[in-house]
Design a protein around this motif. Structure first.
Motif, short mmCIF file in Angstrom:
data_model
loop_
_atom_site.label_atom_id
_atom_site.label_comp_id
_atom_site.label_asym_id
_atom_site.label_seq_id
_atom_site.Cartn_x
_atom_site.Cartn_y
_atom_site.Cartn_z
N GLU A 80 37.76 58.00 30.92
CA GLU A 80 36.59 57.13 31.08
C GLU A 80 37.00 55.67 31.13
O GLU A 80 36.49 54.90 31.96
CB GLU A 80 35.61 57.37 29.93
CG GLU A 80 34.31 56.61 30.07
CD GLU A 80 33.31 56.94 28.99
OE1 GLU A 80 32.36 56.15 28.79
OE2 GLU A 80 33.47 57.99 28.31
N ALA A 81 37.92 55.28 30.25
CA ALA A 81 38.40 53.90 30.25
C ALA A 81 39.14 53.58 31.55
O ALA A 81 38.98 52.49 32.11
CB ALA A 81 39.30 53.64 29.05
N PHE A 82 39.95 54.53 32.03
CA PHE A 82 40.67 54.30 33.29
C PHE A 82 39.70 54.16 34.45
O PHE A 82 39.84 53.25 35.29
CB PHE A 82 41.66 55.42 33.58
CG PHE A 82 42.29 55.29 34.94
CD1 PHE A 82 43.29 54.35 35.16
CD2 PHE A 82 41.84 56.06 36.01
CE1 PHE A 82 43.85 54.19 36.43
CE2 PHE A 82 42.40 55.91 37.27
CZ PHE A 82 43.39 54.98 37.47
N ALA A 83 38.71 55.03 34.51
CA ALA A 83 37.73 54.96 35.60
C ALA A 83 37.01 53.62 35.60
O ALA A 83 36.76 53.02 36.66
CB ALA A 83 36.73 56.12 35.49
N SER A 84 36.69 53.14 34.40
CA SER A 84 36.03 51.84 34.30
C SER A 84 36.93 50.72 34.76
O SER A 84 36.52 49.85 35.55
CB SER A 84 35.59 51.60 32.84
OG SER A 84 35.05 50.31 32.69
N LEU A 85 38.18 50.74 34.31
CA LEU A 85 39.10 49.65 34.65
C LEU A 85 39.45 49.65 36.13
O LEU A 85 39.39 48.59 36.78
CB LEU A 85 40.37 49.75 33.80
CG LEU A 85 41.40 48.63 34.03
CD1 LEU A 85 40.79 47.25 33.83
CD2 LEU A 85 42.61 48.82 33.12
N ILE A 86 39.79 50.79 36.70
CA ILE A 86 40.16 50.81 38.11
C ILE A 86 38.94 50.44 38.96
O ILE A 86 39.07 49.74 39.98
CB ILE A 86 40.74 52.18 38.54
CG1 ILE A 86 41.42 52.10 39.92
CG2 ILE A 86 39.71 53.28 38.52
CD1 ILE A 86 42.71 51.36 39.93
N GLY A 87 37.75 50.82 38.53
CA GLY A 87 36.55 50.44 39.26
C GLY A 87 36.31 48.95 39.23
O GLY A 87 36.00 48.33 40.27
N ILE A 120 38.59 46.63 38.67
CA ILE A 120 39.67 45.99 39.41
C ILE A 120 39.39 46.02 40.92
O ILE A 120 39.56 45.03 41.64
CB ILE A 120 41.02 46.67 39.09
CG1 ILE A 120 41.46 46.39 37.65
CG2 ILE A 120 42.10 46.23 40.08
CD1 ILE A 120 41.82 44.97 37.36
N GLU A 121 38.94 47.19 41.39
CA GLU A 121 38.67 47.33 42.82
C GLU A 121 37.52 46.44 43.29
O GLU A 121 37.60 45.80 44.35
CB GLU A 121 38.36 48.79 43.15
CG GLU A 121 39.57 49.70 43.13
CD GLU A 121 39.23 51.14 43.46
OE1 GLU A 121 39.95 51.74 44.27
OE2 GLU A 121 38.24 51.67 42.92
N THR A 122 36.43 46.39 42.50
CA THR A 122 35.25 45.66 42.96
C THR A 122 35.32 44.16 42.63
O THR A 122 35.02 43.32 43.49
CB THR A 122 33.98 46.26 42.34
OG1 THR A 122 34.07 46.22 40.91
CG2 THR A 122 33.78 47.69 42.79
N LYS A 123 35.73 43.82 41.40
CA LYS A 123 35.65 42.43 40.96
C LYS A 123 36.86 41.60 41.33
O LYS A 123 36.78 40.37 41.38
CB LYS A 123 35.44 42.38 39.43
CG LYS A 123 34.10 42.94 38.98
CD LYS A 123 33.95 42.76 37.47
CE LYS A 123 32.58 43.20 36.99
NZ LYS A 123 32.41 42.97 35.53
N LEU A 124 38.01 42.26 41.57
CA LEU A 124 39.22 41.52 41.95
C LEU A 124 39.54 41.78 43.42
O LEU A 124 39.36 40.91 44.27
CB LEU A 124 40.39 41.91 41.05
CG LEU A 124 40.21 41.65 39.54
CD1 LEU A 124 41.51 41.91 38.80
CD2 LEU A 124 39.69 40.26 39.26
#
Length: 218
Positions: free
Chosen positions: A170-177, A179-183
């Motif tokens: 869950e934490a990985f899905a949040s972080l990669i998401g 990173i992809e959208t906000k960065l």
């Protein structure tokens, strides 16, 4: 042409990058090779420190007899704030962090959240909340009006992948998401980013690998 490389070693000399309006000084402190970044607005010498990670005397030596107005902590992990209390006590700087990580810090901090602007004299940083490495991890972007963006990512993004999410899907899905959208989804390829440990990179250099990071799950 700037000689800045971003390659620093614990106990070694800092590396300095001069932008038209902002000076960035990168220093590695021990024992965990943490990067601390001292930012100086060139129009009025206002100073801001990103992550008072350790070795307070070396950080204070960088500041010298100038006024340090602000210390921003990118997240609550101890290796990023060992020197925070001492630096703030010595300089009177205000301490900022995301409220979701504030309880893990040794001193009271003022809150910053997604989209907030933090001034450095005539310059400013924008706060980007990235959930996953910790609940309150933040990145900070300086949108150089005369050049490319400069992004300080804490431990949320490194050359080669996102930060450690401790095998929590869950934490990985949040972080990669995030990173992809906000960065990667919001900033151009030429954006130079400065992580909490190790070498710098650009978003363009890392962008082709993002699908691989998502597929591998770390």
């Amino acid at each position: 042409m700037s000689s800045y490389s971003g390659n620093v070693e614990t106990g070694g000399a800092p590396d300095v990058r001069n932008l038209p309006g902002l000076r960035i000084t990168k220093l590695s402190v021990g024992p965990m090779d943490n990067n601390a970044y001292l930012l100086e607005c060139l129009s009025n010498e206002d100073l801001l420190l990103i992550d008072a990670a350790n070795e307070a005397p070396r950080l204070l030596e960088l500041v010298g007899d100038r006024a340090l107005s602000t210390v921003v902590t990118t997240h609550q992990h101890m290796d990023h704030w060992v020197a925070l209390e001492e630096v703030v006590a010595a300089t009177g700087a205000r301490a900022l962090a995301h409220p979701d990580d504030a309880e893990g810090l040794p001193i009271s901090t003022s809150p910053v959240v997604d989209g907030d602007r933090i001034p450095i004299g005539d310059c400013e940083l924008e706060v980007i909340h990235l959930v996953g490495h910790t609940p309150g991890s933040i990145a900070l972007v300086y949108r150089d009006p005369k050049g490319t963006p400069h992004l300080f990512t804490g431990d949320s993004l490194f050359p080669g992948g996102v930060g450690n999410t401790h095998d929590d899907p869950e934490a990985f899905a949040s972080l990669i998401g995030d990173i992809e959208t906000k960065l990667f989804g919001a900033l151009p390829d030429e954006t130079w980013f400065y992580p909490g440990h190790g070498k710098d990179s650009t978003l363009g250099a890392e962008r082709p690998s993002v699908p691989e990071w998502r597929a591998r799950g770390w």
